[in-house]
Design an enzyme around this catalytic site. Sequence first.
Site, PDB file in Angstrom:
ATOM      1  N   ASP A 261       0.862  -1.111  -0.084  1.00  0.00           N
ATOM      2  CA  ASP A 261       0.063   0.047   0.094  1.00  0.00           C
ATOM      3  C   ASP A 261       0.860   1.402   0.150  1.00  0.00           C
ATOM      4  OD1 ASP A 261      -2.220   1.370   0.055  1.00  0.00           O
ATOM      5  OD2 ASP A 261      -2.793   1.017   1.907  1.00  0.00           O
ATOM      6  N   GLY A 296      -1.777   4.956   3.536  1.00  0.00           N
ATOM      7  CA  GLY A 296      -0.859   4.449   2.986  1.00  0.00           C
ATOM      8  C   GLY A 296       0.326   4.155   3.769  1.00  0.00           C
TER       9      GLY A 296
END
Length: 370
Positions: A261, A296
């Site tokens: 991510d 993220g």
Amino acid sequence: MSSTIKGNILTPGGWIHGAIAFGERVDSITGESLHPSTNSDDYILPGFIDLHVHGGAGKDIMQGGEAVYTIAAIHARHGTTSLLATTMTAPPEDIDMALSAIGIAANNRRPNTARVLGAHLEGPYINSGKLGAQPNYARAATLAEIERLQTLAKLRVITVAPEIAGHLDLVRALADAGVRVQIGHTLGSYEDGVAALEHGAMGFTHLFNAMSGLHHREPGMVGAALAHAEYAELIPDLLHVHPGAIKVALRAIPRLYCVTDSTAATGMPDGEYMLGRHAVQKCMGGVRLPDGTLAGSTLTLDQALRNLVGLGLDLADASKRVSTNAADYLGLEERGRLAPGTYADLVVLDRDLKLKAVYIEGEICDLNDA
């Protein structure tokens, strides 16, 4: 051009102490069936496969253009040999621009870059009540729109919130078309998760994060994953998910695999970066929105491997979690494993699990390439 390297080679049948010969694909693996504990040679593992990549080296997938190549290059230098470029929830024109660039990159790999396998469409078909770090452009999906987007880039994975009206029927249609549908950014219940799996959904997007949690009287989407999932992705940066929760998932989900991510802040100093239309701040090893929401990560898969081993996994199991399971999830029999005929995607690590070399489809990657 053919190459041969020697060391402890992880094959589908176990460890081989010997030599692997390869061009674009593996030609042969020869040697003895010996565990690496019998020697001090390097490890040779399948190249890492990351199915959730937003950015790196200061660039974000949503920028379109050349950004995807910069991102594919920095992740290659950390052992990722193939990846899915991942979009954000955004206005239609932004998604179109990003997917157009992904489509070009998928068909035109450059030296020293990971193979772009296609796209992971993380938004916009999510629940606006569980955006996480996604901008608020969430909307319901239509099959016609997704079919149009497929003309821009191969959509291998699509994240959806199954509780949104019409999405269960869409899940079935996409699954029948070979798309991997993941459940994520959802306020859905345990029952919604089970229904989505019954309609053909196969995975869960960054398990535990941006989904309804587990309670013993309301199992939530996390409960549906732990009780029923064969596959799920998880971010093992030790910030998104507590080590104890990672161990729970490893016991419950047979083919759990790891993703980064990763954002534009990956490989960069502390400061402000873009994640889609959001400005995010990298500091103290994490990436966050101004309100503190995790946005993220800065993880790379070589560090993910080390984190898994640090949690107690043996190296062969950890390798599956950053490579083989992701390949199997996408149905890619020629990646994620080292055997004659597979692509020569491989990494060489020293005994401290530090990268020494990366080969992508037989080509050695310059680990110092800017």
